[in-house]
Motif scaffolding. Structure first.
Motif, short mmCIF file in Angstrom:
data_model
loop_
_atom_site.label_atom_id
_atom_site.label_comp_id
_atom_site.label_asym_id
_atom_site.label_seq_id
_atom_site.Cartn_x
_atom_site.Cartn_y
_atom_site.Cartn_z
N GLU A 89 35.39 12.99 70.47
CA GLU A 89 35.34 12.28 69.18
C GLU A 89 34.07 12.63 68.40
OE1 GLU A 89 35.89 8.03 69.31
OE2 GLU A 89 35.79 7.90 67.11
N VAL A 90 32.92 12.68 69.11
CA VAL A 90 31.66 13.02 68.41
C VAL A 90 31.77 14.43 67.83
CG1 VAL A 90 29.17 13.38 68.69
CG2 VAL A 90 30.26 11.42 69.79
N ASP A 91 32.33 15.37 68.62
CA ASP A 91 32.49 16.75 68.11
C ASP A 91 33.37 16.75 66.87
OD1 ASP A 91 30.91 17.70 70.10
OD2 ASP A 91 32.52 18.56 71.32
N GLY A 92 34.44 15.96 66.92
CA GLY A 92 35.36 15.87 65.78
C GLY A 92 34.63 15.34 64.55
N LEU A 93 33.80 14.31 64.75
CA LEU A 93 33.07 13.72 63.62
C LEU A 93 32.04 14.70 63.07
CD1 LEU A 93 32.69 10.10 65.00
CD2 LEU A 93 33.84 10.73 62.86
N MET A 94 31.41 15.48 63.97
CA MET A 94 30.43 16.48 63.51
C MET A 94 31.14 17.59 62.72
SD MET A 94 27.46 15.44 64.21
CE MET A 94 27.40 13.74 64.68
N LEU A 96 33.83 17.19 60.95
CA LEU A 96 34.13 16.60 59.65
C LEU A 96 32.89 16.62 58.76
CD1 LEU A 96 36.54 15.18 58.24
CD2 LEU A 96 35.62 13.00 59.03
N ALA A 97 31.72 16.30 59.37
CA ALA A 97 30.46 16.31 58.62
C ALA A 97 30.16 17.71 58.10
CB ALA A 97 29.32 15.80 59.50
N ARG A 98 30.38 18.72 58.97
CA ARG A 98 30.16 20.13 58.56
C ARG A 98 30.97 20.45 57.31
NH1 ARG A 98 30.34 20.98 64.04
NH2 ARG A 98 28.22 21.41 64.70
N GLN A 99 32.27 20.08 57.43
CA GLN A 99 33.21 20.34 56.34
C GLN A 99 32.74 19.65 55.05
OE1 GLN A 99 36.75 18.53 57.64
NE2 GLN A 99 38.04 20.06 57.15
N LYS A 100 32.35 18.39 55.17
CA LYS A 100 32.05 17.60 53.96
C LYS A 100 30.70 17.96 53.35
CE LYS A 100 35.96 15.72 54.33
NZ LYS A 100 37.05 16.29 53.49
N ASP A 130 22.81 23.23 62.82
CA ASP A 130 23.51 23.79 61.65
C ASP A 130 23.81 22.69 60.63
OD1 ASP A 130 25.46 22.78 63.53
OD2 ASP A 130 27.00 23.75 62.32
N ILE A 131 24.05 21.46 61.09
CA ILE A 131 24.30 20.36 60.14
C ILE A 131 22.99 19.98 59.44
CG2 ILE A 131 25.06 17.95 59.89
CD1 ILE A 131 27.13 18.44 61.99
N GLN A 132 21.88 20.00 60.19
CA GLN A 132 20.58 19.72 59.55
C GLN A 132 20.33 20.73 58.43
OE1 GLN A 132 17.17 19.27 62.16
NE2 GLN A 132 18.51 18.75 63.85
N GLU A 133 20.70 22.00 58.69
CA GLU A 133 20.46 23.04 57.67
C GLU A 133 21.33 22.80 56.44
OE1 GLU A 133 19.13 26.50 60.83
OE2 GLU A 133 21.12 26.61 59.90
N LEU A 134 22.60 22.42 56.70
CA LEU A 134 23.51 22.14 55.58
C LEU A 134 22.97 20.99 54.74
CD1 LEU A 134 27.14 22.21 57.04
CD2 LEU A 134 26.26 23.51 55.10
N ILE A 135 22.48 19.95 55.44
CA ILE A 135 21.96 18.77 54.74
C ILE A 135 20.75 19.17 53.89
CG2 ILE A 135 20.76 16.55 55.08
CD1 ILE A 135 22.67 16.05 57.45
N ALA A 136 19.88 20.00 54.47
CA ALA A 136 18.67 20.42 53.75
C ALA A 136 19.04 21.10 52.43
CB ALA A 136 17.84 21.36 54.61
#
Ligand code: IPE
Ligand code: MG
Length: 197
Positions: A89-94, A96-100, A130-136
């Protein structure tokens, strides 16, 4: 789907918006994402589908807020507690976060045009790099309206981090240990900081 759902408001949405606009309008509204899994169960769809549709509902709600002229919206999207869920579930949520967050990047020009400021609040180092980079890349500085996304938050964590940062500020000589406000409290003892979590 886009962060702020495109298209015209329906007649019923416009009707409701006009009624709401007749009264006092909040300046800041916060939403806590909840019920995605119950929704999925009720609709007999996969859990991940429930999370994804939860985001679609958020996009619809953000459009309502924009239309109502609410200047600041805070979304409590993912708490630190949520890391205790199954890996799947956590992987799935991550994912989704990547996508969004990638979508947010694609929409940057449009968001800039509308003067939207995007802030992601929380303990970012807890997220995959990679999500931290996207957020930045996705954060935007503007002044007209604000969207705060709380991603990896809990109140206890926020408070202890804030105190730790203040203690660091005092140590570095950037903050006065006794502010004017506290000095006005007469015999109030000076603040003591416990750096242990
Ligand atoms: C909110 O829905 C989504 C996140 C916390 C990421 P839940 O996953 O908490 O769904 P319910 O409340 O168990 O139905
Ligand atoms: Mg829940």
């Amino acid at each position: 789907m886009s962060w702020i759902r495109e298209g015209e408001l329906s007649i019923i949405e416009r009707f409701c918006a006009n009624i709401i606009k007749a009264g006092p309008m909040p300046k800041h509204v916060a939403f806590i994402m909840d019920g995605n899994r119950r929704y999925a169960q009720k609709c007999h769809v996969e859990r991940q589908q429930g999370h994804s549709q939860g985001f679609d509902k958020l996009a619809q709600t953000l459009r309502w807020c924009l239309n109502l002229g609410i200047r600041e919206v805070t979304v409590y999207a993912f708490s630190i507690e949520n890391f205790k869920r199954s890996k799947e579930e956590v992987d799935g949520l991550m994912d989704l976060a990547r996508q969004k967050f990638s979508r947010l990047l694609e929409e940057q020009e449009n968001l800039k045009k509308h003067g939207v400021c995007i802030r992601v609040l929380g303990d970012l180092p807890l997220l995959p790099v990679d999500i931290q980079e996207l957020i930045a890349q996705a954060v935007l500085f503007n002044k007209l309206c604000f969207l705060n996304v709380c991603f990896a938050y809990t109140s206890r964590h926020e408070i202890s981090n804030a105190v730790r940062e203040m203690a660091w500020g005092v140590e570095q000589g950037l903050l006065e240990p006794r502010s004017e406000l506290m000095a006005g409290c007469g015999s109030a003892p000076p603040p003591s900081f416990n750096l242990q979590p």
